[in-house]
Design a protein around this motif. Structure first.
Motif, PDB file in Angstrom:
ATOM      1  N   PHE A  15      12.372 -44.828  29.938  1.00  0.00           N
ATOM      2  CA  PHE A  15      13.277 -45.308  30.835  1.00  0.00           C
ATOM      3  C   PHE A  15      12.387 -45.382  32.285  1.00  0.00           C
ATOM      4  O   PHE A  15      12.539 -46.408  33.039  1.00  0.00           O
ATOM      5  N   ARG A  16      11.977 -44.101  32.558  1.00  0.00           N
ATOM      6  CA  ARG A  16      11.239 -44.233  33.745  1.00  0.00           C
ATOM      7  C   ARG A  16      10.128 -45.309  34.031  1.00  0.00           C
ATOM      8  O   ARG A  16      10.095 -45.835  34.743  1.00  0.00           O
ATOM      9  N   GLU A  17       9.658 -45.354  33.000  1.00  0.00           N
ATOM     10  CA  GLU A  17       8.249 -46.194  32.935  1.00  0.00           C
ATOM     11  C   GLU A  17       8.779 -47.787  33.184  1.00  0.00           C
ATOM     12  O   GLU A  17       8.256 -48.519  34.056  1.00  0.00           O
ATOM     13  N   ARG A  18       9.971 -48.150  32.497  1.00  0.00           N
ATOM     14  CA  ARG A  18      10.478 -49.319  32.519  1.00  0.00           C
ATOM     15  C   ARG A  18      11.180 -49.648  33.817  1.00  0.00           C
ATOM     16  O   ARG A  18      10.834 -50.673  34.507  1.00  0.00           O
ATOM     17  N   PHE A  19      11.621 -48.577  34.187  1.00  0.00           N
ATOM     18  CA  PHE A  19      12.520 -49.034  35.785  1.00  0.00           C
ATOM     19  C   PHE A  19      11.334 -49.024  36.768  1.00  0.00           C
ATOM     20  O   PHE A  19      11.359 -49.925  37.640  1.00  0.00           O
ATOM     21  N   ARG A  20      10.355 -48.182  36.831  1.00  0.00           N
ATOM     22  CA  ARG A  20       9.094 -48.116  37.608  1.00  0.00           C
ATOM     23  C   ARG A  20       8.490 -49.570  37.591  1.00  0.00           C
ATOM     24  O   ARG A  20       8.072 -49.927  38.662  1.00  0.00           O
ATOM     25  N   ALA A  21       8.324 -50.125  36.136  1.00  0.00           N
ATOM     26  CA  ALA A  21       7.596 -51.417  36.325  1.00  0.00           C
ATOM     27  C   ALA A  21       8.493 -52.434  36.923  1.00  0.00           C
ATOM     28  O   ALA A  21       7.897 -53.320  37.841  1.00  0.00           O
ATOM     29  N   TRP A  22       9.740 -52.363  36.605  1.00  0.00           N
ATOM     30  CA  TRP A  22      10.605 -53.450  37.183  1.00  0.00           C
ATOM     31  C   TRP A  22      10.746 -53.310  38.776  1.00  0.00           C
ATOM     32  O   TRP A  22      10.562 -54.463  39.360  1.00  0.00           O
ATOM     33  N   LEU A  23      10.655 -52.242  39.250  1.00  0.00           N
ATOM     34  CA  LEU A  23      10.760 -52.044  40.572  1.00  0.00           C
ATOM     35  C   LEU A  23       9.546 -52.564  41.406  1.00  0.00           C
ATOM     36  O   LEU A  23       9.252 -53.189  42.467  1.00  0.00           O
ATOM     37  N   ALA A  24       8.335 -52.078  40.830  1.00  0.00           N
ATOM     38  CA  ALA A  24       7.020 -52.712  41.309  1.00  0.00           C
ATOM     39  C   ALA A  24       6.902 -54.068  41.380  1.00  0.00           C
ATOM     40  O   ALA A  24       6.542 -54.464  42.265  1.00  0.00           O
ATOM     41  N   TYR A  27      10.627 -55.254  43.877  1.00  0.00           N
ATOM     42  CA  TYR A  27      11.080 -54.863  45.165  1.00  0.00           C
ATOM     43  C   TYR A  27      10.037 -55.195  46.300  1.00  0.00           C
ATOM     44  O   TYR A  27       8.803 -55.223  46.181  1.00  0.00           O
ATOM     45  N   PRO A  28      10.576 -56.061  47.254  1.00  0.00           N
ATOM     46  CA  PRO A  28       9.757 -56.646  48.181  1.00  0.00           C
ATOM     47  C   PRO A  28       8.974 -55.723  49.145  1.00  0.00           C
ATOM     48  O   PRO A  28       9.590 -54.610  49.570  1.00  0.00           O
ATOM     49  N   ALA A  29       7.615 -55.937  49.113  1.00  0.00           N
ATOM     50  CA  ALA A  29       6.824 -54.937  49.751  1.00  0.00           C
ATOM     51  C   ALA A  29       7.088 -54.685  51.238  1.00  0.00           C
ATOM     52  O   ALA A  29       7.061 -53.559  51.696  1.00  0.00           O
ATOM     53  N   ASP A  34       7.709 -46.422  54.342  1.00  0.00           N
ATOM     54  CA  ASP A  34       6.293 -45.940  54.513  1.00  0.00           C
ATOM     55  C   ASP A  34       6.376 -44.929  55.545  1.00  0.00           C
ATOM     56  O   ASP A  34       7.508 -44.491  56.206  1.00  0.00           O
ATOM     57  N   SER A  35       5.053 -44.703  56.302  1.00  0.00           N
ATOM     58  CA  SER A  35       5.189 -43.531  57.178  1.00  0.00           C
ATOM     59  C   SER A  35       5.742 -44.020  58.533  1.00  0.00           C
ATOM     60  O   SER A  35       6.057 -43.255  59.275  1.00  0.00           O
ATOM     61  N   HIS A  36       5.763 -45.360  58.746  1.00  0.00           N
ATOM     62  CA  HIS A  36       6.357 -45.895  59.674  1.00  0.00           C
ATOM     63  C   HIS A  36       7.858 -45.964  59.801  1.00  0.00           C
ATOM     64  O   HIS A  36       8.422 -45.698  60.754  1.00  0.00           O
ATOM     65  N   ARG A  37       8.416 -46.170  58.720  1.00  0.00           N
ATOM     66  CA  ARG A  37       9.859 -46.244  58.578  1.00  0.00           C
ATOM     67  C   ARG A  37      10.274 -45.235  57.286  1.00  0.00           C
ATOM     68  O   ARG A  37      10.641 -45.622  56.291  1.00  0.00           O
ATOM     69  N   PRO A  38       9.935 -43.958  57.310  1.00  0.00           N
ATOM     70  CA  PRO A  38      10.195 -43.114  56.292  1.00  0.00           C
ATOM     71  C   PRO A  38      11.510 -43.005  55.773  1.00  0.00           C
ATOM     72  O   PRO A  38      11.840 -42.768  54.568  1.00  0.00           O
ATOM     73  N   PHE A  39      12.577 -43.122  56.559  1.00  0.00           N
ATOM     74  CA  PHE A  39      13.925 -43.136  56.167  1.00  0.00           C
ATOM     75  C   PHE A  39      14.527 -44.513  56.250  1.00  0.00           C
ATOM     76  O   PHE A  39      15.668 -44.544  56.336  1.00  0.00           O
ATOM     77  N   LEU A  85      13.494 -44.761  42.554  1.00  0.00           N
ATOM     78  CA  LEU A  85      13.826 -45.631  43.709  1.00  0.00           C
ATOM     79  C   LEU A  85      13.045 -45.042  44.764  1.00  0.00           C
ATOM     80  O   LEU A  85      12.343 -45.657  45.806  1.00  0.00           O
ATOM     81  N   GLU A  86      13.177 -43.805  44.840  1.00  0.00           N
ATOM     82  CA  GLU A  86      12.141 -42.848  46.151  1.00  0.00           C
ATOM     83  C   GLU A  86      10.820 -43.009  45.902  1.00  0.00           C
ATOM     84  O   GLU A  86       9.982 -43.466  46.927  1.00  0.00           O
ATOM     85  N   HIS A  87      10.356 -43.178  44.829  1.00  0.00           N
ATOM     86  CA  HIS A  87       8.871 -43.238  44.455  1.00  0.00           C
ATOM     87  C   HIS A  87       8.258 -44.655  44.728  1.00  0.00           C
ATOM     88  O   HIS A  87       7.418 -44.836  45.332  1.00  0.00           O
ATOM     89  N   ALA A  88       9.268 -45.564  44.703  1.00  0.00           N
ATOM     90  CA  ALA A  88       8.845 -46.996  45.129  1.00  0.00           C
ATOM     91  C   ALA A  88       9.098 -47.330  46.540  1.00  0.00           C
ATOM     92  O   ALA A  88       8.956 -48.511  46.806  1.00  0.00           O
ATOM     93  N   GLY A  89       9.613 -46.446  47.268  1.00  0.00           N
ATOM     94  CA  GLY A  89       9.845 -46.586  48.564  1.00  0.00           C
ATOM     95  C   GLY A  89      11.257 -47.602  48.910  1.00  0.00           C
ATOM     96  O   GLY A  89      11.084 -48.419  49.847  1.00  0.00           O
ATOM     97  N   VAL A  90      11.907 -47.720  48.032  1.00  0.00           N
ATOM     98  CA  VAL A  90      13.003 -48.541  48.060  1.00  0.00           C
ATOM     99  C   VAL A  90      13.948 -47.989  49.173  1.00  0.00           C
ATOM    100  O   VAL A  90      14.110 -46.883  49.155  1.00  0.00           O
ATOM    101  N   ALA A  91      14.146 -48.898  50.503  1.00  0.00           N
ATOM    102  CA  ALA A  91      14.966 -48.349  51.456  1.00  0.00           C
ATOM    103  C   ALA A  91      16.423 -47.872  50.865  1.00  0.00           C
ATOM    104  O   ALA A  91      17.024 -48.470  49.914  1.00  0.00           O
ATOM    105  N   ARG A  92      17.012 -46.859  51.627  1.00  0.00           N
ATOM    106  CA  ARG A  92      18.400 -46.424  51.335  1.00  0.00           C
ATOM    107  C   ARG A  92      19.626 -47.568  51.583  1.00  0.00           C
ATOM    108  O   ARG A  92      19.197 -48.318  52.591  1.00  0.00           O
TER     109      ARG A  92
END
Ligand code: FAD
Length: 399
Positions: A15-24, A27-29, A34-39, A85-92
């Protein structure tokens, strides 16, 4: 390939692998944290566009049962979902329709309410905000005074809500309103769904210290609401609203934000050439150790829930610790940045571009919303430590 597929057949790792692949892949880069906008957060049209993409691909509403259009994930897979979601840096995204109203309707709503509202939440046709707090009724929410008086097939609503997050981005508001007066003030409160386009509603934004217009005041002047919009029984709204609090505190206690702030702390110390400064590195080590301990505690509580336990009053500990650690981390980052820490807006520190003032200010309210930390400490003192009311009050003052 990376659509959810038959979830029952997937192991947690698959499940983790599949969701990670879908997000990668999806999700728009340019919207990543990132360190500029961590939250970083998404709201308005950008949030709706992303959530619709998630919905179309079958990854929306991890906690909702499948019969209502959700993914019906086990608690453990929900944890993985949030970690990814956190791993991929998806905004909250503050999506109260999915996280609060939907589960409340599933538990307490009428069949008509479920059939009408749940699909519209998933498709973002309706976007919901929460109208609980009022001037004079925050921690002491049961003192709320916004009234709803029954007239034929309608309620007539008068009063004011405040601190309503993203009301200007929303189409609807779920409210707690006073429908009756009883000796116990928690009684006589009802849970009412209101269309923000109804005549008599005024929404006024409030700009916070970080410069974001994220709160609002919402005024109700003789607003007519169909009686069919009442959720649960009349005068029983307190019970309806409290039904989901335990799970909410688990998600709010996530160590993810503190983790992002710690990453930035390491970057700043490196970029500022402070790695040889024992005063700085001692403090950084303490913060890192505290976050490490907290992650272990969080995992222990999550594991207990994943193994079938119900979140108990001890989850109040999570929110208190995570929010105060976030305060300490954002304060550390601002202090080590010296004069750069005082700049409002983006600032370049060595190779890092960041906005420390925004982060410091956005971390402040985390100790206030979803039950202020003093209130959580009171819960812990009484229900976990079993202190008598008087001793609990004294320990509150010491804290
Ligand atoms: C970022 C953010 C988003 C929010 N979003 C929403 C929203 O979408 N919808 C909504 O309805 N509300 C929202 N709120 C409001 C939030 O729920 C209230 O701010 C919160 O309940 C505290 O209430 P208050 O602000 O009236 O402070 P008060 O209750 O007046 O508290 C002031 C201080 O006194 C302390 N205090 C109060 N009572 C006690 C006690 N019995 N013992 C010890 N200390 C006490 C508090 O801990 C606090 O430090 C939001 C708030 C924030 C900061």
């Amino acid at each position: 390939m990376s659509e959810p597929g038959n979830l029952d057949l997937l192991s947690d790792d698959q499940f983790r692998e599949r969701f990670r692949a879908w997000l990668a892949a999806n999700y728009p880069a340019e919207l990543r944290q990132d360190s500029h906008r961590p939250f970083r957060r998404l709201r308005g049209d950008a949030a709706v566009a992303w959530l619709r993409r998630v919905q179309e691909a079958g990854w929306r509403a991890p906690a909702w049962p499948r019969e209502y259009g959700g993914m019906g994930l086990s608690f453990r897979k929900q944890l993985i979902y949030h970690e990814e979601l956190e791993h991929a840096g998806v905004a909250r995204i503050i999506d109260l329709g999915e996280t609060q109203l939907g589960p409340t309707l599933i538990q307490c709503g009428s069949e008509a309410q479920k059939a009408h509202y749940l699909p519209r939440i998933l498709s973002c046709e309706d976007v919901w905000c929460q109208g609980y707090s009022e001037p004079g009724a925050g921690s002491d929410l049961a003192s709320l005074r916004t009234s709803a008086v029954r007239e034929g097939d309608e309620f007539v609503v008068n009063g004011q809500k405040i601190w309503t997050t993203h009301a200007t981005d929303s189409t609807h508001i779920f409210t707690l309103v006073r429908t009756g007066k009883f000796a116990k003030k928690q009684q006589g409160i009802s849970f009412l769904l209101i269309d923000l386009q109804s005549p008599g509603i005024t929404v006024r934004p409030i700009v916070n210290l970080a410069g974001e217009d994220e709160f609002c005041e919402v005024f109700f002047d003789k607003v007519r609401v169909p009686a069919s919009q009442l959720v649960g029984e009349i005068d029983q709204g307190w019970t309806v609203a409290k039904a989901l609090l335990g799970y909410e505190r688990i998600w709010i206690g996530s160590p993810a934000l503190a983790g992002k702030a710690l990453e930035l702390a390491h970057t700043l110390v490196r970029e500022l050439g402070l790695s040889g400064d024992a005063g700085v590195t001692d403090r950084l080590a303490q913060l890192a150790a505290d976050l490490h301990d907290y992650r272990l505690l969080y995992a222990e509580i999550c594991d207990a829930v994943a193994d079938g336990g119900k979140p108990g009053p001890e989850v109040s500990m999570l929110k208190v610790y995570a929010s105060e650690l976030l305060h300490r981390l954002t304060e550390f980052n601002q202090e080590v940045a010296a004069e750069s820490g005082g700049i409002v807006g983006d600032t370049r520190i060595g190779g890092a571009l960041t906005d420390l003032h925004w982060q410091l200010m956005m971390a402040r309210p985390v100790t206030i919303f979803a039950g202020a930390n003093e209130i959580q400490r009171d819960i812990l003192a009484k229900t976990v430590l079993g202190l008598p009311a008087e001793a609990a009050a004294k320990s509150q003052i010491k804290n």
